[in-house]
Design a protein around this motif. Structure first.
Motif, PDB file in Angstrom:
ATOM      1  N   GLY A 104       0.805  -1.228   0.000  1.00 46.76           N
ATOM      2  CA  GLY A 104       0.000   0.000   0.000  1.00 46.76           C
ATOM      3  C   GLY A 104       0.832   1.268   0.000  1.00 46.76           C
ATOM      4  O   GLY A 104       0.339   2.346  -0.345  1.00 46.76           O
ATOM      5  N   VAL A 105       2.115   1.167   0.367  1.00 44.04           N
ATOM      6  CA  VAL A 105       2.964   2.358   0.427  1.00 44.04           C
ATOM      7  C   VAL A 105       3.190   2.929  -0.973  1.00 44.04           C
ATOM      8  O   VAL A 105       2.999   4.124  -1.223  1.00 44.04           O
ATOM      9  CB  VAL A 105       4.327   2.026   1.099  1.00 44.04           C
ATOM     10  N   ALA A 106       3.593   2.059  -1.901  1.00 46.98           N
ATOM     11  CA  ALA A 106       3.924   2.535  -3.251  1.00 46.98           C
ATOM     12  C   ALA A 106       2.692   3.151  -3.921  1.00 46.98           C
ATOM     13  O   ALA A 106       2.786   4.199  -4.581  1.00 46.98           O
ATOM     14  CB  ALA A 106       4.481   1.385  -4.090  1.00 46.98           C
ATOM     15  N   ALA A 107       1.520   2.529  -3.719  1.00 50.09           N
ATOM     16  CA  ALA A 107       0.289   3.036  -4.357  1.00 50.09           C
ATOM     17  C   ALA A 107      -0.040   4.440  -3.843  1.00 50.09           C
ATOM     18  O   ALA A 107      -0.388   5.340  -4.621  1.00 50.09           O
ATOM     19  CB  ALA A 107      -0.871   2.080  -4.074  1.00 50.09           C
ATOM     20  N   LEU A 108       0.088   4.638  -2.530  1.00 52.00           N
ATOM     21  CA  LEU A 108      -0.236   5.961  -1.967  1.00 52.00           C
ATOM     22  C   LEU A 108       0.782   7.012  -2.420  1.00 52.00           C
ATOM     23  O   LEU A 108       0.427   8.146  -2.722  1.00 52.00           O
ATOM     24  CB  LEU A 108      -0.302   5.873  -0.439  1.00 52.00           C
ATOM     25  N   MET A 109       2.059   6.626  -2.512  1.00 53.47           N
ATOM     26  CA  MET A 109       3.065   7.581  -3.007  1.00 53.47           C
ATOM     27  C   MET A 109       2.761   7.973  -4.458  1.00 53.47           C
ATOM     28  O   MET A 109       2.883   9.138  -4.835  1.00 53.47           O
ATOM     29  CB  MET A 109       4.465   6.965  -2.923  1.00 53.47           C
ATOM     30  N   ARG A 110       2.369   6.986  -5.260  1.00 52.16           N
ATOM     31  CA  ARG A 110       2.029   7.271  -6.675  1.00 52.16           C
ATOM     32  C   ARG A 110       0.854   8.234  -6.750  1.00 52.16           C
ATOM     33  O   ARG A 110       0.856   9.189  -7.520  1.00 52.16           O
ATOM     34  CB  ARG A 110       1.664   5.967  -7.394  1.00 52.16           C
ATOM     35  N   GLU A 111      -0.164   7.979  -5.925  1.00 53.99           N
ATOM     36  CA  GLU A 111      -1.338   8.847  -5.956  1.00 53.99           C
ATOM     37  C   GLU A 111      -0.966  10.276  -5.550  1.00 53.99           C
ATOM     38  O   GLU A 111      -1.464  11.245  -6.142  1.00 53.99           O
ATOM     39  CB  GLU A 111      -2.448   8.292  -5.039  1.00 53.99           C
ATOM     40  N   CYS A 112      -0.077  10.405  -4.562  1.00 53.80           N
ATOM     41  CA  CYS A 112       0.375  11.751  -4.150  1.00 53.80           C
ATOM     42  C   CYS A 112       1.013  12.463  -5.345  1.00 53.80           C
ATOM     43  O   CYS A 112       0.727  13.638  -5.613  1.00 53.80           O
ATOM     44  CB  CYS A 112       1.390  11.653  -3.012  1.00 53.80           C
ATOM     45  N   ALA A 113       1.889  11.756  -6.051  1.00 48.60           N
ATOM     46  CA  ALA A 113       2.585  12.364  -7.192  1.00 48.60           C
ATOM     47  C   ALA A 113       1.573  12.791  -8.255  1.00 48.60           C
ATOM     48  O   ALA A 113       1.634  13.910  -8.786  1.00 48.60           O
ATOM     49  CB  ALA A 113       3.599  11.388  -7.765  1.00 48.60           C
ATOM     50  N   GLU A 114       0.606  11.916  -8.553  1.00 52.22           N
ATOM     51  CA  GLU A 114      -0.394  12.223  -9.590  1.00 52.22           C
ATOM     52  C   GLU A 114      -1.245  13.432  -9.221  1.00 52.22           C
ATOM     53  O   GLU A 114      -1.662  14.199 -10.076  1.00 52.22           O
ATOM     54  CB  GLU A 114      -1.325  11.005  -9.792  1.00 52.22           C
ATOM     55  N   ARG A 115      -1.491  13.615  -7.917  1.00 56.05           N
ATOM     56  CA  ARG A 115      -2.403  14.678  -7.485  1.00 56.05           C
ATOM     57  C   ARG A 115      -1.671  15.905  -6.944  1.00 56.05           C
ATOM     58  O   ARG A 115      -2.287  16.787  -6.351  1.00 56.05           O
ATOM     59  CB  ARG A 115      -3.389  14.117  -6.464  1.00 56.05           C
ATOM     60  N   GLY A 116      -0.357  15.924  -7.110  1.00 62.36           N
ATOM     61  CA  GLY A 116       0.399  17.121  -6.735  1.00 62.36           C
ATOM     62  C   GLY A 116       0.528  17.331  -5.242  1.00 62.36           C
ATOM     63  O   GLY A 116       0.665  18.467  -4.779  1.00 62.36           O
ATOM     64  N   VAL A 117       0.452  16.254  -4.480  1.00 70.94           N
ATOM     65  CA  VAL A 117       0.650  16.344  -3.024  1.00 70.94           C
ATOM     66  C   VAL A 117       2.106  15.981  -2.733  1.00 70.94           C
ATOM     67  O   VAL A 117       2.593  14.935  -3.174  1.00 70.94           O
ATOM     68  CB  VAL A 117      -0.323  15.395  -2.284  1.00 70.94           C
ATOM     69  N   ALA A 118       2.793  16.856  -1.993  1.00 71.84           N
ATOM     70  CA  ALA A 118       4.232  16.650  -1.759  1.00 71.84           C
ATOM     71  C   ALA A 118       4.468  15.444  -0.851  1.00 71.84           C
ATOM     72  O   ALA A 118       3.627  15.092  -0.022  1.00 71.84           O
ATOM     73  CB  ALA A 118       4.827  17.895  -1.115  1.00 71.84           C
ATOM     74  N   LEU A 119       5.638  14.826  -1.030  1.00 72.30           N
ATOM     75  CA  LEU A 119       6.062  13.737  -0.149  1.00 72.30           C
ATOM     76  C   LEU A 119       7.206  14.228   0.718  1.00 72.30           C
ATOM     77  O   LEU A 119       8.103  14.934   0.231  1.00 72.30           O
ATOM     78  CB  LEU A 119       6.556  12.535  -0.971  1.00 72.30           C
ATOM     79  N   GLY A 120       7.184  13.841   1.988  1.00 74.07           N
ATOM     80  CA  GLY A 120       8.313  14.135   2.868  1.00 74.07           C
ATOM     81  C   GLY A 120       8.701  12.900   3.648  1.00 74.07           C
ATOM     82  O   GLY A 120       7.867  12.021   3.890  1.00 74.07           O
ATOM     83  N   VAL A 121       9.978  12.819   4.004  1.00 75.44           N
ATOM     84  CA  VAL A 121      10.450  11.781   4.927  1.00 75.44           C
ATOM     85  C   VAL A 121      10.755  12.483   6.241  1.00 75.44           C
ATOM     86  O   VAL A 121      11.457  13.504   6.256  1.00 75.44           O
ATOM     87  CB  VAL A 121      11.723  11.092   4.387  1.00 75.44           C
ATOM     88  N   VAL A 122      10.195  11.963   7.327  1.00 75.92           N
ATOM     89  CA  VAL A 122      10.484  12.526   8.652  1.00 75.92           C
ATOM     90  C   VAL A 122      10.867  11.372   9.571  1.00 75.92           C
ATOM     91  O   VAL A 122      10.011  10.645  10.074  1.00 75.92           O
ATOM     92  CB  VAL A 122       9.284  13.300   9.231  1.00 75.92           C
ATOM     93  N   THR A 123      12.165  11.195   9.731  1.00 73.06           N
ATOM     94  CA  THR A 123      12.667  10.098  10.553  1.00 73.06           C
ATOM     95  C   THR A 123      13.823  10.611  11.381  1.00 73.06           C
ATOM     96  O   THR A 123      14.449  11.612  11.016  1.00 73.06           O
ATOM     97  CB  THR A 123      13.137   8.934   9.656  1.00 73.06           C
ATOM     98  N   THR A 124      14.111   9.918  12.488  1.00 74.10           N
ATOM     99  CA  THR A 124      15.341  10.263  13.198  1.00 74.10           C
ATOM    100  C   THR A 124      16.347   9.118  13.106  1.00 74.10           C
ATOM    101  O   THR A 124      17.282   9.033  13.889  1.00 74.10           O
ATOM    102  CB  THR A 124      15.078  10.745  14.644  1.00 74.10           C
ATOM    103  N   THR A 125      16.157   8.273  12.119  1.00 75.02           N
ATOM    104  CA  THR A 125      17.149   7.269  11.732  1.00 75.02           C
ATOM    105  C   THR A 125      18.296   7.954  10.970  1.00 75.02           C
ATOM    106  O   THR A 125      18.087   9.002  10.359  1.00 75.02           O
ATOM    107  CB  THR A 125      16.461   6.226  10.824  1.00 75.02           C
ATOM    108  N   SER A 126      19.481   7.338  10.974  1.00 77.15           N
ATOM    109  CA  SER A 126      20.623   7.925  10.270  1.00 77.15           C
ATOM    110  C   SER A 126      20.354   8.019   8.768  1.00 77.15           C
ATOM    111  O   SER A 126      19.733   7.135   8.168  1.00 77.15           O
ATOM    112  CB  SER A 126      21.867   7.061  10.471  1.00 77.15           C
TER     113      SER A 126
END
Ligand code: XBP
Ligand code: MG
Length: 261
Positions: A104-126
């Motif tokens: 489900g992750v890849a599908a939601l990321m694709r939909e964000c790209a198609e609809r002009g919604v920005a993607l961000g990564v917010v982690t405190t991993t290295s």
């Protein structure tokens, strides 16, 4: 109602089940490589996950071991060595395709790209771990797909502190209610909430029964619209993957749900 401008992704446990099957396994390989008899089984690693940050986790574990180095400086040096080795093993594990993206992750990321919604990564991993993981799954141009990438090195205070979320919002130039966070852990949810960002929780292996407070939705994973609280109505999407409209709907309800482990 604020239209969603960005989806902010946690990494470990949210994009990939990378704690149990990745970092934990890699830490054990690092112990072995340095001739240490230490091993973290699934249960012990689950306890240690309350400490955010791999090096911090090592330092905490050493306080419980009689065979750990005596001085703080020696412990710090050992933790740095183990952590660097662990990160190299982690990159190898990620590259060996044993750690797939959660459904489900890849599908939601694709939909964000198609609809002009920005993607961000917010982690405190290295950063090195984020790069290895996203490059393996999204290819070398992965960085171009994200308008903000906040990693452990970018903040003074790791989650559950809200610093990483506040930095992502500043980078994107948006307010907290124009974003939604996707998080799997109590600490991650607390970090987003403390920055006033609504949080959706696809439960992961380690935190399936954890206490999680104040999410806008909690459910089994982004691959299905079934089994979420608040419930999703079948509509045109049926029980397919969670969509941007679903995220928007949960955020607009201004209601929160919790689970108590
Ligand atoms: C992730 C962590 C990290 C990872 C290991 O939490 O706590 O410590 O377990 O990565 P979050 P490092 O993404 O919620 O901040 O070894 O790079 O710390
Ligand atoms: Mg997580």
């Amino acid at each position: 109602m604020n239209p969603l401008k960005a989806v902010l992704w946690d990494v470990d446990g949210t994009l990939v089940e990378s704690e149990r099957d990745g970092h934990r396994v890699a830490f054990n390989l690092a112990f072995e490589a340095l001739g240490l008899a230490w091993r973290w089984d699934e249960a012990r690693y689950g306890e240690l996950l309350r400490i955010t940050g791999g090096r911090e986790r090592l330092m905490n574990d050493m306080t419980t071991r009689t065979d750990a180095p005596a001085t703080a400086d020696e412990r710090d040096a050992l933790a740095r060595d183990l952590h660097a080795r662990k990160n190299r093993y982690f990159a190898e594990l990620v590259g060996s395709a044993g750690l797939p993206l959660r459904p489900g992750v890849a599908a939601l990321m694709r939909e964000c790209a198609e609809r002009g919604v920005a993607l961000g990564v917010v982690t405190t991993t290295s950063r090195v771990n984020v790069e290895a993981l996203l490059q393996a799954h999204l290819g070398a141009p992965w960085r171009d797909r994200f308008a903000a990438v906040v990693c452990g090195e970018d903040v003074r205070n790791k989650k559950p502190d809200p610093e990483a979320y506040r930095l992502a919002l500043r980078t994107l130039g948006i307010g907290p209610l124009e974003a939604v966070a996707i998080e799997d852990s109590p600490g991650g949810v607390a970090a987003a909430r403390a920055a006033d960002v609504p949080v959706v929780v696809p439960l992961s292996a380690y935190f399936a029964r954890a206490t999680i407070e104040g999410a806008v939705a909690i459910g089994p994973g982004l691959h299905t619209r079934a089994g979420w609280r608040p419930a999703l109505h079948p509509g045109a999407c049926g029980d397919g993957p969670v969509t941007l409209d679903d995220l928007q709907g949960w955020c607009a309800q201004m209601d929160t749900v919790s689970q108590y482990g």
